[in-house]
Design a protein around this motif. Structure first.
Motif, PDB file in Angstrom:
ATOM      1  N   ASP A 197       1.044  -1.222  -0.099  1.00 42.65           N
ATOM      2  CA  ASP A 197       0.092  -0.052  -0.082  1.00 42.65           C
ATOM      3  C   ASP A 197       0.794   1.405  -0.104  1.00 42.65           C
ATOM      4  N   VAL A 198       0.171   2.289  -0.330  1.00 35.57           N
ATOM      5  CA  VAL A 198       1.003   3.609  -0.581  1.00 35.57           C
ATOM      6  C   VAL A 198       0.316   4.682   0.571  1.00 35.57           C
ATOM      7  N   LEU A 199       1.032   5.467   1.219  1.00 32.88           N
ATOM      8  CA  LEU A 199       0.612   6.577   1.753  1.00 32.88           C
ATOM      9  C   LEU A 199       1.153   8.079   1.522  1.00 32.88           C
ATOM     10  N   VAL A 200       0.634   8.670   0.890  1.00 31.29           N
ATOM     11  CA  VAL A 200       1.146  10.105   0.370  1.00 31.29           C
ATOM     12  C   VAL A 200       0.864  10.788   1.452  1.00 31.29           C
ATOM     13  N   VAL A 201       1.934  11.628   2.024  1.00 30.49           N
ATOM     14  CA  VAL A 201       1.851  12.762   3.085  1.00 30.49           C
ATOM     15  C   VAL A 201       2.184  13.987   2.356  1.00 30.49           C
ATOM     16  N   ASP A 202       1.144  14.896   2.048  1.00 37.34           N
ATOM     17  CA  ASP A 202       1.567  16.044   1.532  1.00 37.34           C
ATOM     18  C   ASP A 202       1.361  17.195   2.355  1.00 37.34           C
ATOM     19  N   ASP A 203       2.527  17.984   2.485  1.00 35.28           N
ATOM     20  CA  ASP A 203       2.488  19.213   3.236  1.00 35.28           C
ATOM     21  C   ASP A 203       2.075  20.528   2.545  1.00 35.28           C
ATOM     22  N   GLY A 204       0.669  20.409   2.395  1.00 35.47           N
ATOM     23  CA  GLY A 204       0.078  21.877   1.462  1.00 35.47           C
ATOM     24  C   GLY A 204       0.773  22.313   0.355  1.00 35.47           C
ATOM     25  N   SER A 205       1.165  21.386  -0.474  1.00 38.29           N
ATOM     26  CA  SER A 205       2.012  21.632  -1.735  1.00 38.29           C
ATOM     27  C   SER A 205       0.854  22.777  -2.528  1.00 38.29           C
ATOM     28  N   PRO A 206       1.509  23.987  -2.870  1.00 38.07           N
ATOM     29  CA  PRO A 206       0.626  24.885  -3.643  1.00 38.07           C
ATOM     30  C   PRO A 206       0.793  24.622  -5.171  1.00 38.07           C
ATOM     31  N   ASP A 207       1.493  23.980  -5.560  1.00 37.49           N
ATOM     32  CA  ASP A 207       1.429  23.319  -7.122  1.00 37.49           C
ATOM     33  C   ASP A 207       0.295  22.256  -7.287  1.00 37.49           C
ATOM     34  N   GLY A 208      -0.568  21.936  -6.324  1.00 37.83           N
ATOM     35  CA  GLY A 208      -1.557  21.192  -6.638  1.00 37.83           C
ATOM     36  C   GLY A 208      -1.490  19.539  -6.342  1.00 37.83           C
ATOM     37  N   THR A 209      -0.098  19.014  -5.741  1.00 40.31           N
ATOM     38  CA  THR A 209       0.238  17.884  -5.492  1.00 40.31           C
ATOM     39  C   THR A 209      -0.833  16.858  -4.571  1.00 40.31           C
ATOM     40  N   GLY A 210      -1.397  17.722  -3.567  1.00 42.19           N
ATOM     41  CA  GLY A 210      -2.342  17.200  -2.821  1.00 42.19           C
ATOM     42  C   GLY A 210      -3.356  16.835  -3.579  1.00 42.19           C
ATOM     43  N   GLU A 211      -4.005  17.721  -4.558  1.00 43.98           N
ATOM     44  CA  GLU A 211      -5.110  17.130  -5.433  1.00 43.98           C
ATOM     45  C   GLU A 211      -4.811  15.935  -6.329  1.00 43.98           C
ATOM     46  N   ILE A 212      -3.744  15.982  -7.056  1.00 46.53           N
ATOM     47  CA  ILE A 212      -3.318  15.035  -7.772  1.00 46.53           C
ATOM     48  C   ILE A 212      -3.273  13.684  -6.644  1.00 46.53           C
ATOM     49  N   ALA A 213      -2.956  13.585  -5.433  1.00 44.91           N
ATOM     50  CA  ALA A 213      -2.630  12.494  -4.636  1.00 44.91           C
ATOM     51  C   ALA A 213      -4.088  11.987  -4.502  1.00 44.91           C
TER      52      ALA A 213
END
Length: 259
Positions: free
Chosen positions: A37-53
């Motif tokens: 399994d995969v857990l993406v931990v996004d630190d509020g990326s302003p480039d939209g990484t969190g939305e992609i995740a």
């Protein structure tokens, strides 16, 4: 060791402005090791990484996302991911960069080695390890920094700063994450040291580390210098405490690393 015998496995992938890389690296990881399994931990990326995740997770139940509001350091992101994974009952918890420098196709080497270890590190600086597309200056900085860590802390880990790792659940529980204060790049050395001090086994396996081809590297000379300053401050304190403990017990601190 069979991957089934290891139990439930999750790899934590911290992200900050990795929109160009995230989907690519998660797909490679899911193809290379479908049971992981995969857990993406996004630190509020302003480039939209969190939305992609979020879009990746919506299409794949084996991918989860943990959103953090701000960038607080690599170590803080990993600790948040570790806590989530422990709460979710995972038996093996891994670390992997989002930029492709850690190749998912080599994860099997770390998984195979975990049968004889409590922490496995994918190492650039042992026999068989290598780096691709690094200038000589950066290689010397990394090798020198790791030598400094070995001497300062009195440990045998050749690549204590490496971020391609697998921990057993019991390892993270035993080293007590509540006591970990390092949040930046010193975090990797800190956890390797704590694992050895807990009397656990660390094993290094060779990997090929590939410099990112998309996006900006988070490691700069200024960050590297600042990390060495933090390692010095923390390492001197730990070395002093190690000597005191050795004197009280009548024996030395951590010595061995298996390869």
């Amino acid at each position: 060791m069979s991957i089934d015998a290891l139990g439930r496995i999750v790899v934590v992938v911290p992200t900050y402005n990795e929109a160009d890389n995230l989907a690519w690296i998660v797909e490679r990881l899911r193809v290379a090791e479908p049971q992981v399994d995969v857990l993406v931990v996004d630190d509020g990326s302003p480039d939209g990484t969190g939305e992609i995740a979020d879009r990746i997770a919506a299409a794949d139940p084996q991918v989860q996302v943990l959103h953090r509001r701000a960038k607080e350091g690599l170590g803080a992101a990993y600790i948040a991911g570790f806590r989530w994974a422990l709460a979710e009952g995972y038996d093996v918890i891994g670390e992997m960069d989002a930029d492709g420098s850690h190749q998912p196709e080599e994860l099997h080497r770390l998984l195979d080695a975990l049968g004889e270890a409590d922490l496995v590190i994918g190492s650039r600086w042992i026999t068989g390890g290598s780096v691709v597309n690094w200038p000589r200056s950066r290689e010397l900085l990394s090798r020198g920094g790791n030598l400094y860590v070995r001497v300062l802390l009195g440990i045998g880990v050749r690549d204590a700063t490496a971020g391609y790792r697998l921990f057993r659940r019991s390892t993270l529980e035993k080293i007590d994450l509540d006591q970990v204060r390092s949040t930046g790049y010193v975090f990797q050395s800190d956890l390797a040291y704590r694992t050895l001090c807990a009397g656990l086994t660390v094993r290094e396996v060779p990997i090929e580390f590939v410099e990112r081809v998309r996006g900006a590297s988070k490691m700069t000379p200024d960050i590297a210098t600042e990390s060495l300053k933090h390692i010095t401050w923390w390492g001197v304190k730990e070395r002093r405490d190690q000597v005191r403990r050795a004197w009280r017990r009548g024996r030395g601190g951590p010595r061995g690393v298996r390869r």
